[in-house]
Design a protein around this motif. Sequence first.
Motif, PDB file in Angstrom:
ATOM      1  N   TRP A 122       0.815  -1.213   0.000  1.00 54.41           N
ATOM      2  CA  TRP A 122       0.000   0.000   0.000  1.00 54.41           C
ATOM      3  C   TRP A 122       0.850   1.265   0.000  1.00 54.41           C
ATOM      4  N   GLN A 123       0.395   2.244  -0.762  1.00 56.45           N
ATOM      5  CA  GLN A 123       0.911   3.614  -0.683  1.00 56.45           C
ATOM      6  C   GLN A 123       0.593   4.123   0.712  1.00 56.45           C
ATOM      7  N   GLN A 124       1.417   5.004   1.215  1.00 55.34           N
ATOM      8  CA  GLN A 124       1.152   5.569   2.539  1.00 55.34           C
ATOM      9  C   GLN A 124      -0.238   6.211   2.570  1.00 55.34           C
ATOM     10  N   ASN A 135     -13.266  -0.369  -3.519  1.00 53.33           N
ATOM     11  CA  ASN A 135     -13.114  -1.782  -3.149  1.00 53.33           C
ATOM     12  C   ASN A 135     -12.143  -2.547  -4.043  1.00 53.33           C
ATOM     13  N   CYS A 136     -11.602  -1.860  -5.059  1.00 53.27           N
ATOM     14  CA  CYS A 136     -10.627  -2.502  -5.947  1.00 53.27           C
ATOM     15  C   CYS A 136      -9.248  -1.920  -5.676  1.00 53.27           C
ATOM     16  N   VAL A 137      -8.227  -2.517  -6.279  1.00 59.17           N
ATOM     17  CA  VAL A 137      -6.848  -2.101  -5.989  1.00 59.17           C
ATOM     18  C   VAL A 137      -6.116  -1.808  -7.293  1.00 59.17           C
ATOM     19  N   GLU A 138      -5.575  -0.587  -7.391  1.00 55.83           N
ATOM     20  CA  GLU A 138      -4.758  -0.234  -8.550  1.00 55.83           C
ATOM     21  C   GLU A 138      -3.299  -0.158  -8.136  1.00 55.83           C
ATOM     22  N   VAL A 139      -2.408  -0.348  -9.125  1.00 56.56           N
ATOM     23  CA  VAL A 139      -0.968  -0.248  -8.889  1.00 56.56           C
ATOM     24  C   VAL A 139      -0.439   0.983  -9.608  1.00 56.56           C
ATOM     25  N   GLY A 143       4.891   1.260  -8.027  1.00 54.64           N
ATOM     26  CA  GLY A 143       4.646  -0.093  -7.526  1.00 54.64           C
ATOM     27  C   GLY A 143       3.719  -0.141  -6.319  1.00 54.64           C
ATOM     28  N   LYS A 144       3.392   1.055  -5.788  1.00 54.34           N
ATOM     29  CA  LYS A 144       2.544   1.091  -4.592  1.00 54.34           C
ATOM     30  C   LYS A 144       1.073   0.921  -4.966  1.00 54.34           C
ATOM     31  N   TRP A 145       0.288   0.455  -3.995  1.00 50.84           N
ATOM     32  CA  TRP A 145      -1.130   0.159  -4.213  1.00 50.84           C
ATOM     33  C   TRP A 145      -2.027   1.259  -3.663  1.00 50.84           C
TER      34      TRP A 145
END
Length: 160
Positions: A122-124, A135-139, A143-145
Amino acid sequence: ACYSSSLQFTVFIECKDYLWFSYGHLSPLFCYCFSVAAFPGGQIVGNKVFITSGYEGNFDDLKQRCLQAGGQLASPRNAAENTAIQQIVVLYKKSVFLGITDIQSEGKFKYLNGEAIVYSNWQQGEPNDEKGRENCVEVYGNGKWNDRSCGEKKLILCEF
Ligand code: 291
Ligand code: CA
């Protein structure tokens, strides 16, 4: 013979037919291999291949397309796999959706098979479920989420 290089992933499929020797052992007659050219739209890490076609769509669309192709959305389980995904994001200058969501239970991110995630990046400040809609996850290119609305359009990235 099956071989693989960094640009090509060779997949051993099956031995279709067998020759039955009279002295009692079974020998494969036809074995099939195929190669996946993994450059530039792909990355190979361990025995996993990540491939994009360049297509962009929302989460459900991308998920469906990966399944239809016999794979699934990229689901990194360690830093090496995440780095491979990051390289695609950088090359295409577009973020991707992972095969990870907290649709089932807010804040509990899981793979598409329902397993709790074993790795995250995860990004800070993330995941923040901005407006209760993410509810979804991007990169990102670093490289952080980031958790992001599943309705956004992202670059497809499947794993096989
Ligand atoms: C901010 C952060 C993120 C959030 C994102 C989206 C943007 O990042 O609050 O946690 O996921 O906004 O809400 O959504 C739209 N539609 O722009 C912005 C980029 C670094
Ligand atoms: Ca977010």
